[in-house]
Design an enzyme around this catalytic site. Sequence first.
Site, PDB file in Angstrom:
ATOM      1  N   HIS A   1       0.843  -1.195   0.000  1.00 23.90           N
ATOM      2  CA  HIS A   1       0.000   0.000   0.000  1.00 23.90           C
ATOM      3  C   HIS A   1       0.879   1.245   0.000  1.00 23.90           C
ATOM      4  O   HIS A   1       1.999   1.224   0.518  1.00 23.90           O
ATOM      5  CB  HIS A   1      -0.886   0.022   1.245  1.00 23.90           C
ATOM      6  CG  HIS A   1      -1.971  -1.001   1.242  1.00 23.90           C
ATOM      7  ND1 HIS A   1      -3.124  -0.854   1.974  1.00 23.90           N
ATOM      8  CD2 HIS A   1      -2.084  -2.200   0.605  1.00 23.90           C
ATOM      9  CE1 HIS A   1      -3.906  -1.908   1.795  1.00 23.90           C
ATOM     10  NE2 HIS A   1      -3.285  -2.745   0.968  1.00 23.90           N
TER      11      HIS A   1
ATOM     12  N   GLU B   1       0.808   3.891   1.794  1.00 25.43           N
ATOM     13  CA  GLU B   1       1.208   4.327   3.130  1.00 25.43           C
ATOM     14  C   GLU B   1       2.384   3.510   3.654  1.00 25.43           C
ATOM     15  O   GLU B   1       3.354   4.062   4.180  1.00 25.43           O
ATOM     16  CB  GLU B   1       0.055   4.200   4.127  1.00 25.43           C
ATOM     17  CG  GLU B   1      -1.189   4.982   3.772  1.00 25.43           C
ATOM     18  CD  GLU B   1      -2.222   4.145   3.034  1.00 25.43           C
ATOM     19  OE1 GLU B   1      -1.868   3.489   2.034  1.00 25.43           O
ATOM     20  OE2 GLU B   1      -3.382   4.158   3.460  1.00 25.43           O
TER      21      GLU B   1
ATOM     22  N   CYS C   1      -6.390   1.911   5.679  1.00 22.96           N
ATOM     23  CA  CYS C   1      -7.038   0.661   6.076  1.00 22.96           C
ATOM     24  C   CYS C   1      -6.486   0.225   7.444  1.00 22.96           C
ATOM     25  O   CYS C   1      -5.552   0.851   7.968  1.00 22.96           O
ATOM     26  CB  CYS C   1      -6.767  -0.414   5.021  1.00 22.96           C
ATOM     27  SG  CYS C   1      -5.055  -1.014   5.029  1.00 22.96           S
TER      28      CYS C   1
ATOM     29  N   CYS D   1      -2.627  -0.359   7.392  1.00 26.85           N
ATOM     30  CA  CYS D   1      -1.864   0.885   7.324  1.00 26.85           C
ATOM     31  C   CYS D   1      -1.979   1.687   8.619  1.00 26.85           C
ATOM     32  O   CYS D   1      -1.006   2.310   9.053  1.00 26.85           O
ATOM     33  CB  CYS D   1      -2.306   1.700   6.118  1.00 26.85           C
ATOM     34  SG  CYS D   1      -1.880   0.904   4.555  1.00 26.85           S
TER      35      CYS D   1
END
Length: 148
Positions: free
Chosen positions: A52, A54, A82, A85
């Site tokens: 991801h 992040e 999410c 993260c």
Amino acid sequence: MLHNDWMRLALRQAELAFEHGEVPIGAIVVHKGHVIAAAYNEKEQRKDPTAHAEVLAIQRAAEVLGSWRLTEAILYVTLEPCPMCAGAIIQSRLKQIVYGCADLKGGATGSVMNVLDYTLWNHRVDVVAGVLEDECSEILKSFFRRLR
């Protein structure tokens, strides 16, 4: 610079994701007024569910600073993080996160749940939501319209 200016840089990362066929989410890490890391989603490219924006930005920032403690840093991300993260945000000790649009299906910093607000964590992260919300939402909508 203002939150809007930094978010525009995160949006540029989201545009790069879009160009590479990735879900267009971008992130940057700002430390003492300077961008020290930038990333976009790379799940498809890497075949890695943890890639991801992040997480990649946090990893790069830690490498730049030579420490996993990012206590002076701010993460800007185009979509609400999410749960995975949000956990990485807590573990990295970020000072603040600023996100663009809410994730009403999987957001973990206030929309669906708030992982950051758990009282037993030994670190608190300030959250700013809705920065350039329309622009951040539109790039996601455009991407998914194109897939249909």
